[in-house]
Design a protein around this motif. Structure first.
Motif, PDB file in Angstrom:
ATOM      1  N   GLY A 478       0.814  -1.211   0.000  1.00  0.00           N
ATOM      2  CA  GLY A 478       0.000   0.000   0.000  1.00  0.00           C
ATOM      3  C   GLY A 478       0.845   1.257   0.000  1.00  0.00           C
ATOM      4  O   GLY A 478       0.316   2.360  -0.012  1.00  0.00           O
ATOM      5  N   THR A 479       2.201   1.112   0.016  1.00  0.00           N
ATOM      6  CA  THR A 479       3.079   2.269   0.080  1.00  0.00           C
ATOM      7  C   THR A 479       2.852   3.187  -1.118  1.00  0.00           C
ATOM      8  O   THR A 479       2.856   2.748  -2.266  1.00  0.00           O
ATOM      9  CB  THR A 479       4.549   1.809   0.108  1.00  0.00           C
ATOM     10  OG1 THR A 479       4.729   0.953   1.224  1.00  0.00           O
ATOM     11  CG2 THR A 479       5.482   2.985   0.240  1.00  0.00           C
ATOM     12  N   ASP A 480       2.678   4.472  -0.854  1.00  0.00           N
ATOM     13  CA  ASP A 480       2.298   5.423  -1.889  1.00  0.00           C
ATOM     14  C   ASP A 480       3.349   5.566  -2.988  1.00  0.00           C
ATOM     15  O   ASP A 480       3.027   5.810  -4.139  1.00  0.00           O
ATOM     16  CB  ASP A 480       2.050   6.800  -1.260  1.00  0.00           C
ATOM     17  CG  ASP A 480       1.055   6.730  -0.123  1.00  0.00           C
ATOM     18  OD1 ASP A 480       0.004   6.103  -0.306  1.00  0.00           O
ATOM     19  OD2 ASP A 480       1.331   7.295   0.954  1.00  0.00           O
ATOM     20  N   ASP A 481       4.619   5.426  -2.636  1.00  0.00           N
ATOM     21  CA  ASP A 481       5.691   5.699  -3.592  1.00  0.00           C
ATOM     22  C   ASP A 481       5.972   4.537  -4.544  1.00  0.00           C
ATOM     23  O   ASP A 481       6.731   4.706  -5.501  1.00  0.00           O
ATOM     24  CB  ASP A 481       6.992   6.007  -2.832  1.00  0.00           C
ATOM     25  CG  ASP A 481       6.846   7.180  -1.897  1.00  0.00           C
ATOM     26  OD1 ASP A 481       6.578   8.280  -2.384  1.00  0.00           O
ATOM     27  OD2 ASP A 481       6.986   6.996  -0.674  1.00  0.00           O
ATOM     28  N   GLN A 482       5.400   3.366  -4.307  1.00  0.00           N
ATOM     29  CA  GLN A 482       5.858   2.177  -5.018  1.00  0.00           C
ATOM     30  C   GLN A 482       5.723   2.296  -6.534  1.00  0.00           C
ATOM     31  O   GLN A 482       6.687   2.045  -7.279  1.00  0.00           O
ATOM     32  CB  GLN A 482       5.107   0.937  -4.540  1.00  0.00           C
ATOM     33  CG  GLN A 482       5.633  -0.354  -5.144  1.00  0.00           C
ATOM     34  CD  GLN A 482       4.871  -1.571  -4.675  1.00  0.00           C
ATOM     35  OE1 GLN A 482       3.788  -1.452  -4.101  1.00  0.00           O
ATOM     36  NE2 GLN A 482       5.418  -2.743  -4.909  1.00  0.00           N
ATOM     37  N   THR A 483       4.552   2.663  -7.032  1.00  0.00           N
ATOM     38  CA  THR A 483       4.382   2.710  -8.483  1.00  0.00           C
ATOM     39  C   THR A 483       5.266   3.797  -9.100  1.00  0.00           C
ATOM     40  O   THR A 483       5.806   3.609 -10.200  1.00  0.00           O
ATOM     41  CB  THR A 483       2.910   2.948  -8.856  1.00  0.00           C
ATOM     42  OG1 THR A 483       2.436   4.123  -8.198  1.00  0.00           O
ATOM     43  CG2 THR A 483       2.053   1.769  -8.440  1.00  0.00           C
ATOM     44  N   ARG A 484       5.421   4.919  -8.401  1.00  0.00           N
ATOM     45  CA  ARG A 484       6.283   5.994  -8.925  1.00  0.00           C
ATOM     46  C   ARG A 484       7.726   5.525  -9.057  1.00  0.00           C
ATOM     47  O   ARG A 484       8.389   5.774 -10.074  1.00  0.00           O
ATOM     48  CB  ARG A 484       6.198   7.203  -7.987  1.00  0.00           C
ATOM     49  CG  ARG A 484       7.080   8.367  -8.393  1.00  0.00           C
ATOM     50  CD  ARG A 484       6.830   9.562  -7.488  1.00  0.00           C
ATOM     51  NE  ARG A 484       7.261   9.347  -6.127  1.00  0.00           N
ATOM     52  CZ  ARG A 484       8.525   9.516  -5.695  1.00  0.00           C
ATOM     53  NH1 ARG A 484       9.462   9.864  -6.560  1.00  0.00           N
ATOM     54  NH2 ARG A 484       8.830   9.337  -4.430  1.00  0.00           N
TER      55      ARG A 484
END
Length: 742
Positions: A478-484
């Motif tokens: 669920g970490t916000d930065d992962q896809t970026r």
């Protein structure tokens, strides 16, 4: 669970049935958080007696007969978690602020929140931390601390979505909801059952803080900001002014180690320091390191330097040798928040044998704060001063940053190798728990280092760091930065001509997007990855992931084709674990296509190939496919046992949902409903959108058959909302069709 705990859970489940309410509705009526209630109903937490009383009152039941069962369950339950304390250390020389401390403490008792404001360096954080330590006993669930980076040089203020993610992670919620509104609701819900003190440091404005407010309950909030947060309703302000002459003289004397002093000379120093504790400590440290100086000499030196704070900071720099001054300048451009000695050594290229003395000198000069042994950070005001000096005097700053990002990559790779994964069944020597703790501690710095590597064009670090974080990201997807990070890494790998690495990164990107419910984007990433895949092993894993995404989109024929391809490739490669997973999911899709006997054969083959928790997928498919009720329940309970034994909450929810489906088919609707409730309760903190949708579909159907139309409609409406938000027409269509049957 022990026997007494099982008895208590059964009693609470009966109360839930008597209420006729959904989990959220019952939690609201009882004044509890829904996440807490889910833990009570699934036996993961023994509730406090007050919660039991509240639940009984909600259904008009006398709680007294439950007291003995609750007492035995409390004795048998796990020992309480240790009190969490994220607060920085209290200053040993904290001086003055008696009136402000008393005011803050009183407002925390009465209003439950305070916003401390004042200029940079005036001691806002010191006051907040000092009060938090003084009141520790009043908040038995601990103290949480988060720097919002409102005025940190070189960093953007922390967005509420990311801030909520970190606060929830501090409460051991590793898969928070995707949206800021949902995270804020979960944060308030979690705090409502605790008595904790939350310190939010360095806020830029009220809008940054508003979503982080704790809401109702016994927890309290301390905020610090350079701005007065007048629009933050329910959070009264306390303004901190520079020290008066008396307190300023006391602090300066303590920092300098002085006894009686020349009042006139002291007054001149205090005037140059402007009553700011930060400047007073630094000036005192300067005098303490020059035993041959008098206060009058210090005052003269300060007076001869232009700029009040430049004078104080510059005086502290004069006591440093060239290597120490260079370290100070470079720390001003270091990405991230706090750091350890090894990072500082990489930054300045200082040998380990000399590093301790360099950092100790900076700490002694109050140019650096030591938060814990070997862990440091800079005050924002000093950091800005150091960064300005680096701009003027440090031509090798970019080279220093390159050393740091390479250091972070090397450390991430080393810690990742200690973690077991399907791709690495034999990890390197080391403690996996300590390795995960390292990633938890350094996560913010790793992301900041990654962004610095992007800015500097260090493509090898950009491409490799997300790969070294793969296992950690899988556990915290669920970490916000992962896809970026993954998208930037795939682009960097392409620039480097590393097409196999790019394919692996795109596959991971697709998996992250699928977990977030963005299936069309996931399939697009998989399609590009397929064209660059290196070998059959990669192709097998990608086919498995593609098949699952197709399944979740409702394209069952295409899903079956991909899963069969994955199964055949894994078999060819001699990979029984992968083959088992592909067989199980192929069996699940085959069952949905109406070919029960074929699905049973596929599921049995999956179970025969797997070992340990790897058997869960096949067992669930088999339990749903077989027609013999006894074998079905036996198989599903075995899957649940394995999931609980290995603490796999996603699988536990899946097993409970499958048990609900099986029991519904046998006519045991009350028992089926209980398993559906447990499934939804387990999923609530995990933000697994697809699994939540699947479980709610089955739960709604069981409610319909049990004559509970209102509950069924509420469940289906939630699916419609989720499907619209994520662009999932298949799930929306299924939910609307189910509504027509009610």
């Amino acid at each position: 669970m022990s026997g007494p705990q099982e008895q208590l859970v059964a009693q609470l489940a009966r109360i839930k049935d008597l209420s006729g309410l959904s989990l959220r509705a019952l939690a609201t009526q009882a004044g509890l958080s829904s996440s807490s209630l889910s833990r009570y109903l699934t036996g993961r937490l023994v509730p406090p007696w007050e919660a039991v009383v509240a639940l009984c009152k909600a259904v008009g039941r006398d709680p007294r007969p439950l007291r003995p069962v609750w007492a035995e369950a409390t004795k048998a339950g796990a020992a309480p978690a240790p009190r969490r304390n994220d607060l920085p250390a209290d200053l040993f020389d904290f001086t003055g602020r008696e009136a402000e401390s008393a005011q803050v403490e009183e407002l925390l008792r009465t209003a439950g929140a305070v916003a401390i404001d004042g200029m940079a360096g005036v001691g806002k954080t010191s006051l907040a931390v000092h009060v938090a330590h003084r009141l520790a006993a009043a908040y038995p669930d601990g103290g949480l601390y988060l720097d919002l980076h409102g005025f940190t040089p070189g960093q953007e203020p922390l967005e509420p979505l990311a801030a909520l993610g970190r606060l929830l992670a501090a409460l051991e919620i590793t898969h928070p909801p995707a949206g800021a509104v949902e995270r804020a609701a979960l944060w308030r819900s979690e705090l409502s059952r605790r008595r904790a003190l939350v310190v939010l440091d360095n806020a830029v404005d009220a809008e940054q803080v508003r979503p982080l407010l704790p809401g109702a309950g016994r927890s309290a909030l301390l905020v610090t900001s350079r701005n007065r947060l007048v629009s933050l309703d329910g959070v009264p302000p306390v303004s901190v002014e520079p020290f008066t002459t008396g307190d300023a003289a006391d602090l300066f004397g303590r920092a300098a180690g002085l006894g009686a002093t020349d009042d006139q000379a002291v007054g001149q120093v205090l005037q140059q320091c402007g009553g700011l504790p930060l400047a007073l400590r630094m000036a005192g440290a300067r005098l303490r390191h020059r035993p041959g100086w008098t206060v009058a000499v210090l005052a003269e030196r300060l007076r001869d330097t232009a700029g009040r704070f430049d004078a104080v900071f510059g005086m502290s720099l004069h006591q440093l040798d060239p290597a120490q001054r260079r370290m100070f300048r470079l720390l001003g451009v270091l990405p991230g928040a706090d750091f350890d000695a090894a990072v500082a050594g990489a930054l300045a290229d200082v040998p380990a044998g000399r590093l301790g003395a360099v950092l100790d000198e900076l700490v002694d000069a109050h140019l650096l704060q030591e938060l814990a042994p070997g862990r440091f950070r800079m005050h924002d005001l000093i950091r800005q001063y150091a960064a300005d000096l680096a701009d003027d005097e440090e031509p090798q700053a970019d080279a220093a940053l390159r050393r740091v990002v390479h250091h972070y990559l090397a450390q991430a790779v080393a810690h990742d190798r200690m973690l077991p994964s399907p791709q690495r069944p034999q990890p390197a020597a080391g403690n996996p728990a300590e390795a995960l703790a390292w990633f938890d501690l350094e996560y913010v710095n790793l992301v900041a280092g990654f962004d610095a590597a992007v800015r500097l064009g260090v493509d090898e670090v950009v491409a490799e760091l997300p790969q070294a974080m793969r296992v950690w990201f899988f556990r915290h997807r669920g970490t916000d930065d992962q896809t970026r990070l993954l998208q930037a890494a795939a682009d960097a790998a392409a620039r480097l001509g590393r097409h196999q690495e790019r394919a692996a990164l795109l596959s991971d990107l697709g998996f992250a997007l699928a977990a977030a419910g963005r299936l069309a984007e996931a399939l697009a990433a998989y399609e590009v990855a397929e064209g660059e895949g290196p070998d059959d092993e990669f192709a097998a894993g990608l086919a498995l992931r593609t098949g699952l995404a197709r399944r979740d989109l409702g394209d069952l024929e295409a899903a079956q084709e991909q899963l069969r391809r994955a199964r055949e490739l894994f078999e060819k490669l001699g990979r029984p674990a992968g083959q088992s997973q592909a067989l199980a999911f192929e069996g699940w899709v085959t069952l949905r296509l109406g070919r029960r006997a074929e699905a049973v054969d596929l599921a049995r083959a999956s179970v025969a190939l797997a070992a340990g928790p790897g058997r869960v997928t096949g067992l669930v498919t088999l339990g749903l496919a077989v027609e013999d009720p006894a074998e079905s329940l036996r198989t599903l309970h075995e899957a649940l046992r394995l999931s609980e034994e290995h603490n796999l909450q996603h699988n536990q929810a899946w097993c409970h949902n499958a048990l609900g489906v099986a029991l519904r088919g046998m006519g045991s609707l009350d028992e089926a409903l209980e398993h559906h409730r447990r499934a939804v309760a387990l999923l609530e903190p995990l933000a697994e959108v697809q699994l939540e949708i699947d479980c709610r579909h089955e739960y709604a159907e069981t409610c319909r058959m049990a004559g509970r139309p209102d509950e069924a409609l509420a469940l289906l409406d939630r699916i419609v909302a989720l499907a619209r938000e994520l662009g999932r027409p298949h799930d929306e269509q299924l939910a609307r069709a189910a509504r027509q049957k009610i």
